[in-house]
Motif scaffolding. Structure first.
Motif, PDB file in Angstrom:
ATOM      1  N   ARG A 125       0.834 -25.604 -11.846  1.00  0.00           N
ATOM      2  CA  ARG A 125      -0.402 -26.124 -11.262  1.00  0.00           C
ATOM      3  C   ARG A 125      -0.152 -27.434 -10.526  1.00  0.00           C
ATOM      4  O   ARG A 125      -0.746 -27.709  -9.482  1.00  0.00           O
ATOM      5  N   VAL A 136      -1.349 -21.653  -6.160  1.00  0.00           N
ATOM      6  CA  VAL A 136      -2.511 -22.513  -5.966  1.00  0.00           C
ATOM      7  C   VAL A 136      -3.060 -22.965  -7.310  1.00  0.00           C
ATOM      8  O   VAL A 136      -3.469 -24.110  -7.489  1.00  0.00           O
ATOM      9  N   ASP A 137      -3.072 -22.058  -8.283  1.00  0.00           N
ATOM     10  CA  ASP A 137      -3.612 -22.388  -9.603  1.00  0.00           C
ATOM     11  C   ASP A 137      -2.884 -21.568 -10.654  1.00  0.00           C
ATOM     12  O   ASP A 137      -2.382 -20.471 -10.374  1.00  0.00           O
ATOM     13  N   ASN A 167      -4.035 -12.729  -7.094  1.00  0.00           N
ATOM     14  CA  ASN A 167      -4.453 -12.966  -8.481  1.00  0.00           C
ATOM     15  C   ASN A 167      -3.819 -11.943  -9.412  1.00  0.00           C
ATOM     16  O   ASN A 167      -4.006 -10.737  -9.233  1.00  0.00           O
ATOM     17  N   GLU A 221      -2.324 -34.701 -14.551  1.00  0.00           N
ATOM     18  CA  GLU A 221      -2.646 -33.622 -15.485  1.00  0.00           C
ATOM     19  C   GLU A 221      -2.526 -34.100 -16.931  1.00  0.00           C
ATOM     20  O   GLU A 221      -3.261 -33.660 -17.808  1.00  0.00           O
ATOM     21  N   THR A 229      -2.647 -17.702  -9.459  1.00  0.00           N
ATOM     22  CA  THR A 229      -3.316 -17.529  -8.172  1.00  0.00           C
ATOM     23  C   THR A 229      -2.393 -18.056  -7.083  1.00  0.00           C
ATOM     24  O   THR A 229      -2.022 -19.238  -7.102  1.00  0.00           O
ATOM     25  N   LYS A 247      -3.256 -20.944 -15.099  1.00  0.00           N
ATOM     26  CA  LYS A 247      -3.947 -21.265 -16.348  1.00  0.00           C
ATOM     27  C   LYS A 247      -3.304 -20.481 -17.482  1.00  0.00           C
ATOM     28  O   LYS A 247      -2.983 -19.299 -17.336  1.00  0.00           O
TER      29      LYS A 247
END
Length: 621
Positions: free
Chosen positions: A431, A331-332, A411, A238, A349, A334
């Motif tokens: 992440r 999972v994610d 979400n 990352e 997420t 941001k």
């Protein structure tokens, strides 16, 4: 017959200027330095700069400069050998609110950086980099897993409708279950065994003891270290660090080496961070009364919010012991700006199981509160009896507690974050995955080239002399066309450096071999052209016609031969690792640039020299 379009001359001139501009940063050396980055609300100001200068002076270190650069305080030092000494002097003085890290600071002028011109990245074998040695906290890994077991036991008993008074961890790696009066012990054992079949259960002193076998304890520790290594790889990817080295050392340590890192404080903060999130229900009861009396409901724990009251102390809050979802189920993530409040936030997420648990909880608890707990393990350095002792402190802080307005699943957004940088760092950590166990920095230093300075110099010298020998041969054997070939080869080298610098490719020692090979292939292309021109002259063809025919007939052969080599280079890059990738990258870039310089640039130079001569009887070839 011998003509060359004007637009191609303009194109070559533009390529030369751009190549020279973007290859220029590579002539500027890097300064060894110590970078100080603020954390947890600390400030980078003049007072900090004066404190750093005073501390370095007291340690007998005279820095080149101490100034704020890109929001961090950077102390540039005269040599590598004082870098570690400077960092060790600053860490105890600055405390835990500042990250002190070793760095190699760029000296590229700002006008070049504004044009996004940066030096070519060099691998550990050529440049060296930053070396971190981290130690995995095995006890914390076991504690974390046993806490999860205790939570799973509570869930299993509730779903089986078995009453219990408490479910607590014991000191001998087991979970102690105090059943309610009249509860069915057999039913409790069956419910726990169904969920956790590996646990060994016995009845001792009227309580049910679920003990973790030694083999599973060892496996938990090994899995924690392996998960940490994988998480570190994700975090470093990352950060965009090229060609890192991440490997286990012994039973509980991990070595991380990062070549040419520009922001080592950021790297250190991200690598060692154990920050994660937990989502918990807000429990019923008065938190202030629980703190003052010490009587906390059996299924609740006291946490503290980040807000503080008039007395300067944070507000307490009661949260359920049961965790709805954690950072491990993400999972994610941001970093965003919340459109409603305009404050930094993280869009989350969850995976399937985590999303289902969140959906089930919110479906049954609309109108009730849910809290977000931010958990961070902070390394500390204390001087005890004249010796440096490294310890850690775990901070659990409720960053947000809000009423559930509607049903949601995998979400959603986490708000209440203190800054955009905090949100970005948290999103990156989530992440990349959470660490299975905290890690402490045992050692940090700047390492030299892994192959040794002498070997690097020899490799560089070998490539340089092979290049010079090729130039000398062309000048002697082909005369004027040899000069044309030499200029084309020099431009080829300049273009390779510029392309690798622009795209952030990493040059390694095997990359030097790939560069030498591409130079050799460029030599082959020019030999084909020159020999073809000679053949035409021997056949009695006029000089200008011989030049045009030589380039036309040789170009097809050059394209074909370089295309097969290019495919081999792509295969090496796609399927190779480590040194093979470094070799393949420079080989691919070198082949592409050599075709351009051999076919286009050298023809432009030949046309420029001979195209306007009306009476050309001989060629210097």
């Amino acid at each position: 017959m011998l003509e060359f379009p004007r637009w191609k001359y303009i194109l070559i001139l533009v390529v030369v200027l751009i190549s020279g501009l973007y290859a220029l940063p590579n002539i500027y050396p890097k300064d060894p330095s110590v970078q100080i980055t603020a954390s947890r609300g600390a400030a980078i100001d003049d007072a900090l700069r004066v404190k750093v200068e005073t501390t370095l002076k007291a340690a007998g270190i005279t820095p080149k400069s101490v100034a704020v650069e890109d929001g961090n305080l950077l102390a540039r030092l005269p040599a590598l050998d004082v870098q570690t000494k400077a960092a060790e002097a600053l860490r105890p003085v600055l405390g835990e609110n500042y990250v002190v890290a070793l760095n190699l600071a760029t000296t590229v002028p700002s006008w070049l950086e504004n044009l996004f011109a940066r030096p070519m990245l060099l691998g550990l074998d050529l440049q060296g980099g930053v070396h971190f040695l981290l130690q995995v906290d095995q006890k914390a890994a076991l504690d974390k897993r046993l806490d999860a077991y205790a939570d799973d036991v509570r869930v299993a008993l509730r779903e089986a409708h078995v009453g219990y008074e408490s479910v607590e961890r014991s000191g001998d790696n087991s979970v102690r279950v105090a059943l309610a009066p009249g509860a069915d012990v057999t039913k409790a054992r069956e419910a726990i065994a169904k969920t956790l079949p590996t646990l060994q259960m016995t009845v001792e002193g009227g309580a049910l003891i679920a003990r973790v076998p030694d083999t599973e304890l060892n496996q938990i520790v090994l899995n924690a270290i392996e998960q940490n290594v994988g998480t570190l790889r994700n975090r470093i990817n990352e950060l965009g660090v090229a060609e890192p080295i991440i490997q286990r050392q012994g039973t509980d340590r991990v070595v991380v080496q990062l070549p040419g890192v520009q922001d080592t404080a950021q790297a250190k903060r991200i690598i060692g961070a154990t920050a994660t999130l937990e989502y918990r229900a807000v429990a019923d009861g008065n938190a202030f009364d629980a703190v003052s009396t010490g009587k906390v409901p059996p299924d609740a724990r006291v946490f503290y919010r980040k807000e503080v009251g008039p007395d300067g102390k944070p507000f307490p809050i009661l949260l359920s012991k049961r965790v709805i979802a954690t950072g491990e189920q993400l999972v994610d993530a941001k970093s965003i700006i919340d459109p409603q409040s305009g404050t930094p936030a993280v869009s989350v997420t969850l995976n399937g199981p985590g999303g289902q648990r969140m959906f089930d909880f919110t479906s049954q608890n609309v109108g009730k509160q849910m809290a977000v707990v931010y958990i961070e393990r902070i390394p500390e350095v204390k001087i005890i009896d004249g010796k440096e002792v490294r310890t850690t402190r775990t901070v659990e802080q409720v960053i947000n507690a809000a009423t559930i307005q509607g049903v949601f699943g995998k979400n959603f957004q986490t708000t209440g974050l203190e800054s955009a940088q905090f949100a970005a760092d948290l999103a990156l950590q989530l992440r990349a995955g959470s660490l299975a166990a905290p890690m402490d920095f045992v050692e940090e230093r700047v390492v030299g080239p892994s192959l040794g300075k002498e070997n690097v110099e020899r490799g560089t010298t070998a490539v340089m002399y092979s290049f010079l020998f090729a130039l000398a041969f062309f000048l002697i054997y082909y005369r004027m066309f040899g000069l044309i070939t030499c200029l084309a080869l020099l431009l080829n080298l300049l273009m390779v450096i510029a392309v690798m610098s622009v795209f952030g490719a990493t040059m390694t020692l095997p990359g030097f071999a790939g560069l030498a090979l591409s130079v050799g292939m460029s030599v082959d292309a020019n030999v084909l052209i020159n020999e073809r021109i000679r053949e035409e002259l021997r056949a009695g063809v006029p000089p200008k016609t011989a030049i045009a025919t030589g380039y036309d007939k040789a170009s097809g052969t050059i394209f074909d031969s370089n295309m097969t080599a290019l495919l081999a280079g792509i295969a090496l890059f796609a399927f190779g690792t480590g040194p093979l990738k470094g070799f393949a990258i420079t080989m691919i870039v070198g082949i592409l640039t050599s075709v351009f310089t051999a076919v286009t640039v050298s023809r432009a130079l030949a046309t420029l020299l001979y195209g306007r001569r009306k009476k050309l009887k001989t060629l210097a070839i």
